[in-house]
Design an enzyme around this catalytic site. Structure first.
Site, PDB file in Angstrom:
ATOM      1  N   HIS A  13     -52.051  16.631 -52.660  1.00  9.49           N
ATOM      2  CA  HIS A  13     -53.470  16.470 -52.326  1.00  9.49           C
ATOM      3  C   HIS A  13     -53.926  17.593 -51.399  1.00  9.49           C
ATOM      4  O   HIS A  13     -53.126  18.219 -50.687  1.00  9.49           O
ATOM      5  CB  HIS A  13     -53.710  15.116 -51.662  1.00  9.49           C
ATOM      6  CG  HIS A  13     -53.006  14.957 -50.354  1.00  9.49           C
ATOM      7  ND1 HIS A  13     -53.472  15.527 -49.182  1.00  9.49           N
ATOM      8  CD2 HIS A  13     -51.859  14.328 -50.039  1.00  9.49           C
ATOM      9  CE1 HIS A  13     -52.648  15.233 -48.201  1.00  9.49           C
ATOM     10  NE2 HIS A  13     -51.649  14.509 -48.697  1.00  9.49           N
ATOM     11  N   GLU A  86     -47.297   8.226 -50.839  1.00 11.52           N
ATOM     12  CA  GLU A  86     -46.510   8.942 -49.832  1.00 11.52           C
ATOM     13  C   GLU A  86     -45.477   8.006 -49.205  1.00 11.52           C
ATOM     14  O   GLU A  86     -45.641   6.785 -49.228  1.00 11.52           O
ATOM     15  CB  GLU A  86     -47.432   9.530 -48.755  1.00 11.52           C
ATOM     16  CG  GLU A  86     -46.720  10.343 -47.682  1.00 11.52           C
ATOM     17  CD  GLU A  86     -45.954  11.563 -48.183  1.00 11.52           C
ATOM     18  OE1 GLU A  86     -45.043  11.406 -49.012  1.00 11.52           O
ATOM     19  OE2 GLU A  86     -46.255  12.686 -47.720  1.00 11.52           O
TER      20      GLU A  86
END
Length: 192
Positions: A13, A86
């Site tokens: 990201h 994550e």
């Protein structure tokens, strides 16, 4: 026997407000910065230059990864997969890295990124390696994966036939695309 996987293109990201502040994000979200949105747009141009925008897209369910996917390829259909989230940071979620380094100097002065295994109530790297390997075993063909810094590193270890413990040696960064095919990683960047 070495596991073989389909070719993958992996995007981390774009930069977030918490990245700039030096906070551990884990499963929490922070908005993309202007630079992060520009990085996502650059990733889209890199993918377009390689004719890859029409591939299967698999995206982390976290907002910063979804925002990156929307910017990189606004019209691409994608699905989310919780295996791409994550690493869970437990009690350290939202904490400043500098504060944790001051409180736990031995962890943060050591070579590598061992601190990811020491976050109270955190997921731990071995568990992350199990879920990312399971994700790759489910892939039936080439894919574009939009994920996070540590998750990307562990995925790229699997795809290169490296032990997941080598995650801190495979490089990181935002605004690039990691191309992995036949055990080889190539970093794709925009031409200046």
């Amino acid at each position: 026997m070495t596991q073989t996987y389909p070719p993958c293109l992996i995007l981390r990201h774009g930069e977030t407000e918490w990245n700039v502040a030096g906070r551990f994000q884990g499963a929490e979200d922070s908005p993309l910065t202007a630079r992060g949105r520009a990085q996502a747009a650059a990733q889209g141009r890199i993918l377009a230059a390689h004719g890859a925008l029409d591939s299967t897209w698999c995206v982390s369910p976290l907002g910063r990864a979804q925002a990156t996917a929307r910017i990189a390829a606004p019209d691409a259909p994608w699905t989310t997969d919780p295996a791409l989230a994550e690493i869970g940071m437990g009690a350290w979620t939202g904490a400043l890295r500098t504060d944790l380094a001051a409180a736990h100097p031995a962890l943060f002065e050591a070579e590598g990124m061992a601190w990811y295994d020491h976050a109270p109530d955190g997921e731990g790297l071995a568990a992350l390696a199990v879920r990312t390997a399971a994700f790759l075993h489910r892939l039936s063909g080439p894919a574009i994966i939009v994920t996070h810094g540590i998750t990307s590193r562990v995925l790229r270890c699997h795809l290169q036939g490296l032990p997941w413990e080598a995650f801190d040696t495979v490089g990181g960064g935002q605004g690039v695309v990691y191309q992995l095919a036949e055990g080889v990683q190539t970093v794709l960047r925009e031409e200046p």
